[in-house]
Motif scaffolding. Structure first.
Motif, PDB file in Angstrom:
ATOM      1  N   UNK A   1      50.338  24.808  59.133  1.00  0.00           N
ATOM      2  CA  UNK A   1      49.912  26.295  58.702  1.00  0.00           C
ATOM      3  C   UNK A   1      50.598  26.634  57.147  1.00  0.00           C
TER       4      UNK A   1
ATOM      5  N   UNK B   1      51.448  24.635  54.645  1.00  0.00           N
ATOM      6  CA  UNK B   1      50.587  23.892  54.053  1.00  0.00           C
ATOM      7  C   UNK B   1      49.369  24.663  53.709  1.00  0.00           C
ATOM      8  N   UNK B   2      48.650  25.061  54.628  1.00  0.00           N
ATOM      9  CA  UNK B   2      47.491  25.729  54.565  1.00  0.00           C
ATOM     10  C   UNK B   2      47.562  27.262  53.668  1.00  0.00           C
TER      11      UNK B   2
ATOM     12  N   UNK C   1      48.121  26.189  50.022  1.00  0.00           N
ATOM     13  CA  UNK C   1      46.800  26.017  49.611  1.00  0.00           C
ATOM     14  C   UNK C   1      45.995  27.252  49.182  1.00  0.00           C
ATOM     15  N   UNK C   2      46.031  28.273  50.081  1.00  0.00           N
ATOM     16  CA  UNK C   2      45.256  29.502  49.892  1.00  0.00           C
ATOM     17  C   UNK C   2      46.072  30.019  48.604  1.00  0.00           C
TER      18      UNK C   2
ATOM     19  N   UNK D   1      45.332  28.609  45.460  1.00  0.00           N
ATOM     20  CA  UNK D   1      43.848  28.848  45.053  1.00  0.00           C
ATOM     21  C   UNK D   1      43.826  30.171  44.158  1.00  0.00           C
TER      22      UNK D   1
ATOM     23  N   UNK E   1      45.128  29.506  40.579  1.00  0.00           N
ATOM     24  CA  UNK E   1      44.428  28.875  39.700  1.00  0.00           C
ATOM     25  C   UNK E   1      43.106  29.538  39.405  1.00  0.00           C
ATOM     26  N   UNK E   2      42.689  30.341  40.499  1.00  0.00           N
ATOM     27  CA  UNK E   2      41.412  31.294  40.059  1.00  0.00           C
ATOM     28  C   UNK E   2      41.448  32.519  39.027  1.00  0.00           C
TER      29      UNK E   2
ATOM     30  N   UNK F   1      42.057  30.776  35.599  1.00  0.00           N
ATOM     31  CA  UNK F   1      40.704  30.271  34.977  1.00  0.00           C
ATOM     32  C   UNK F   1      39.771  31.492  34.897  1.00  0.00           C
TER      33      UNK F   1
ATOM     34  N   UNK G   1      36.424  26.588  48.627  1.00  0.00           N
ATOM     35  CA  UNK G   1      37.581  26.955  47.575  1.00  0.00           C
ATOM     36  C   UNK G   1      38.041  25.686  46.723  1.00  0.00           C
TER      37      UNK G   1
ATOM     38  N   UNK H   1      35.103  25.796  44.084  1.00  0.00           N
ATOM     39  CA  UNK H   1      35.157  26.540  43.020  1.00  0.00           C
ATOM     40  C   UNK H   1      36.199  26.107  41.952  1.00  0.00           C
ATOM     41  N   UNK H   2      37.335  25.796  42.113  1.00  0.00           N
ATOM     42  CA  UNK H   2      38.136  25.556  41.338  1.00  0.00           C
ATOM     43  C   UNK H   2      37.814  24.248  40.430  1.00  0.00           C
TER      44      UNK H   2
ATOM     45  N   UNK I   1      42.660  19.236  63.942  1.00  0.00           N
ATOM     46  CA  UNK I   1      43.409  20.741  63.850  1.00  0.00           C
ATOM     47  C   UNK I   1      42.698  21.614  62.547  1.00  0.00           C
TER      48      UNK I   1
ATOM     49  N   UNK J   1      43.498  23.482  60.198  1.00  0.00           N
ATOM     50  CA  UNK J   1      44.395  23.221  59.155  1.00  0.00           C
ATOM     51  C   UNK J   1      43.822  21.843  58.266  1.00  0.00           C
TER      52      UNK J   1
ATOM     53  N   UNK K   1      40.534  21.856  57.041  1.00  0.00           N
ATOM     54  CA  UNK K   1      40.456  22.823  55.685  1.00  0.00           C
ATOM     55  C   UNK K   1      40.765  21.878  54.579  1.00  0.00           C
ATOM     56  N   UNK K   2      41.959  20.969  54.740  1.00  0.00           N
ATOM     57  CA  UNK K   2      42.494  20.233  53.522  1.00  0.00           C
ATOM     58  C   UNK K   2      41.655  18.971  53.518  1.00  0.00           C
TER      59      UNK K   2
END
Lengths: 70, 454
Positions: free
Chosen positions: A29, A31-32, A35-36, A39, A42-43, A46, B283, B286-287, B315, B317, B320-321
Motif C-alpha cells: 500500500x 508503494x501504491x 505511485x499516486x 503522479x 509529475x502532472x 507537466x 495514470x 497520462x504521464x 492483490x 495494488x 495497479x502497478x
C-alpha cells in the motif's frame, strides 16, 4: 512469489487470502500511495510546462481565431 | 435437472453467461465506433461494414467448426496427444447439445460467451488495417483468427485440459495472451504485408499523425469497450461449482467460483483488480503520453490487458502497478516499432493488445511463480519460462506467423490492398456519389417546388 499454496489439494472452507506477497500488504500500500503522489507531482510539473509553452505561442491572431471558432 | 439446488445452479449459470454475452456486445459496438471515429470521412461506411460483417461471418463459422476445435484440440498431437473426437462430439454443429434441448441449458450460452471473444479477436485486427485493406481479405482473416487460431490457442492454453496448462503451467485467466497477444500479433503480421496508408510516412521516414475525424466517437467507443470488458471478465469465470464436479485435488464441500482452469477465485477479486489495473494504466498513460487523450484512454485498456493474465490472484495494488508498468513499456515500444519498421497501426492495436498481452504474461510468470496453474494433479506450476513460452506461442506462432503467410498469399494474388486511386478518393466512393447525387436531386426538386409556388 508464493500465493500461500503450491497445490489446490486443500479444503476451500479453510482457505482465506490467495494473493502473492501475503504479509506485505502495508509495504504494498505504501508503494501504491507513493505511485499516486508521484503522479500528482509529475502532472503538476507537466501541466505547468505545457501552459507556459502555450502562452508563448498564442499570438493575437491565433487568439482571435480561437474565439471565433467558439 | 434433478433437485431444486441443481436446477437453481444450472439456471443461475445459464443466466450468468447470458448476461455476460449482452455486456460483451458493447465491446463490438465500441470497436465499431472507435474505428469509424479514427477513419477519415471518405472511408466511414467501408470501415463500419468491414467490422459489422465480422459478426455474422465469425458467428456461423464458430458454430460450424470453431466450438468443436475448442473441445477436440486441447492435446492436439503434442506430447503424445491427439484430436479428442469424444470430447468434440457433443460440440459438433449436428449435436443435439448445439440446439434447443431441455437436457442442456449451458452449451448455448457458453458457446456464445466464447463467440463474443472471437468477435473481439477479429475486431482487434480490423482496427489496425482501416482505410486500405479490401473487405474480402479482412473477412478471410476474421474467420481465421476468430474461428480457428484463437480457439486453437484457447484449447491449448485456456482449457482445464490444455497441454500448455499441463506442461508449461501456462496461466492466463482473463486472456492477456489467448485473446490480446494473439490478436495483436496477428494484426502485426497483416500490416507488415499490407503497408502504411498513403501519406503516413514522410520521404525521410518520419511518421505523420493521421488525426481522427471524430474524437468524441473514439471516446465513447473506448468507454463502451471498457463497459463490455466487465462482461468479458465475468465470462472468463465459472460462476459456481462444487469440488465434486471439478473432480480434482480440492477437498471439502465448499462451492466456489473458478477461473477457466477450474482453479478458485472470486468475482470480487476480479472486480478489485479490473478497476485498479484500469486506474494504473490510465495514470501511467497520462504521464508517459504527456496528457494525450487517446493514448490515456487506450492506456486504461492496456493496463487491464497487462494485468489480465493474473487478475484472478493478484492483490489490487499489484494489479495497479502491473497495469502501469505495462503501459509504459507498450507506449515506448509502439513508437520504436513505428519508426524502425515503418508500420502503420491505425488504432495502436498491436501495442495496446499485442504488446500488453505479451508483457502481462511474462510479468504474471514472475509475480505468480510457483502458484498452482490447475486444481488437477501433475500439472506444472506457474513460472516465468512457462509464461514466456506461452507468450511466444500466442503472439508469434498462432498470431503473427499465420497472418503474415496468409497476407503474403493474398498480396501475391492482388486481393489484399485496395488500388491507390480508390484509397485517395476514399473507400466510400459509391456511397459518396450516391449521397451527393441524391442530395443534389432533392435540393433541385425542393427549389423547383418553391419556384412553382411563388
Amino acid at each position: 512469489m508464493s500465493i500461500g499454496y503450491d497445490s489446490w489439494a486443500v479444503d476451500l472452507g479453510e482457505v482465506g487470502p490467495i494473493y502473492p506477497m501475503q504479509g506485505w500488504e502495508i509495504p504494498m500500500v505504501v508503494v501504491g500511495v507513493i505511485f499516486w503522489l508521484v503522479w500528482h507531482r509529475l502532472q503538476f510539473v507537466q501541466e505547468g510546462k505545457d501552459l507556459e509553452q502555450a502562452k508563448q505561442i498564442a499570438d493575437a491572431d491565433k487568439i482571435a481565431k480561437a474565439i471565433e471558432r467558439y | 435437472m434433478e433437485g431444486n439446488l441443481n436446477a437453481l445452479t444450472t439456471v443461475f449459470t445459464e443466466f450468468y453467461y447470458w448476461v455476460t454475452v449482452v455486456f460483451m456486445f458493447l465491446i463490438h459496438v465500441g470497436f465499431c465506433m472507435y474505428e469509424v471515429g479514427a477513419s477519415r470521412a471518405r472511408n466511414h461506411m467501408h470501415t463500419l461494414m468491414k467490422n459489422i460483417m465480422i459478426i455474422p461471418l465469425v458467428t456461423v463459422t464458430f458454430f460450424f467448426f470453431g466450438w468443436w476445435i475448442y473441445w477436440a484440440f486441447p492435446n492436439f498431437y503434442i506430447f503424445g496427444g491427439a484430436i479428442d473426437f469424444d470430447a468434440g462430439a457433443a460440440n459438433t454443429p449436428w449435436s443435439p447439445n448445439m440446439a434447443t434441448n431441455l437436457e442442456d441449458r449451458i452449451t448455448g450460452v457458453f458457446w456464445a460467451a466464447f463467440l463474443l471473444f472471437s468477435w473481439t479477436a477479429a475486431s482487434i485486427v480490423s482496427g489496425s488495417v482501416i482505410e486500405r485493406i479490401r473487405s474480402s481479405a479482412l473477412w478471410v482473416h476474421a474467420v481465421l483468427i476468430g474461428s480457428v487460431f484463437w480457439i486453437v490457442d484457447a484449447a491449448w492454453g485456456w482449457h482445464w485440459d490444455g497441454w500448455m496448462v499441463k506442461v508449461l503451467g501456462y496461466h492466463d485467466a482473463y486472456a492477456s495472451g489467448v485473446i490480446h497477444a494473439i490478436a495483436g500479433g496477428y494484426a502485426l503480421g497483416v500490416i507488415m504485408v499490407l503497408g502504411p496508408r498513403i501519406g503516413k510516412f514522410a520521404k525521410d521516414g518520419t511518421p505523420r499523425d493521421i488525426p481522427p475525424h471524430n474524437p468524441w466517437m473514439l471516446t465513447i467507443g473506448i468507454f463502451l469497450i471498457y463497459t463490455g470488458f466487465w462482461g468479458f471478465y465475468a465470462a472468463c469465470n465459472v460462476p459456481i461449482i462444487s469440488p465434486e464436479v471439478i473432480d480434482g485435488q480440492i477437498t471439502g464441500a465448499t462451492w466456489t467460483a473458478t477461473n477457466i482452469y477450474l482453479a478458485p477465485t472470486t468475482l470480487s477479486a476480479i472486480t478489485f483488480n479490473f478497476l485498479m489495473s484500469l486506474s494504473g494504466g490510465l495514470m501511467a498513460a497520462y504521464v508517459v503520453s504527456k496528457g494525450d487523450a487517446f493514448w490515456t484512454f487506450s492506456g486504461g485498456l492496456a493496463g487491464v490487458i497487462t494485468a489480465s493474465a493474473g487478475n484472478d490472484l493478484y492483490h489490487p495494488v499489484q494489479a495497479m502497478i502491473i497495469g502501469a508498468i505495462g503501459v509504459v513499456i507498450v507506449y515506448k515500444l509502439h513508437y520504436w516499432v513505428e519508426r524502425r519498421f515503418k508500420l502503420d497501426d491505425a488504432v495502436g492495436a498491436v501495442a495496446v493488445h499485442g504488446y500488453s498481452g505479451v508483457v502481462g504474461l511474462i510479468i504474471a510468470g514472475f509475480v505468480l511463480w510457483g502458484a498452482p496453474s490447475s486444481p488437477y494433479e501433475g500439472y506444472a506450476t506457474i513460472s516465468p519460462w512457462g509464461q514466456a513460452a506461452g507468450a511466444v506461442i500466442m503472439f508469434f506462432v498462432l498470431g503473427f506467423a499465420p497472418a503474415w503467410i496468409i497476407s503474403k498469399i493474398q498480396a501475391s494474388m492482388g486481393v489484399l490492398r485496395i488500388p491507390e486511386e480508390v484509397e485517395l478518393q476514399g473507400l466510400d466512393y459509391e456511397e459518396n456519389h450516391v449521397y451527393e447525387d441524391a442530395k443534389a436531386e432533392i435540393i433541385a426538386a425542393n427549389n423547383a417546388a418553391l419556384t412553382a409556388k411563388s
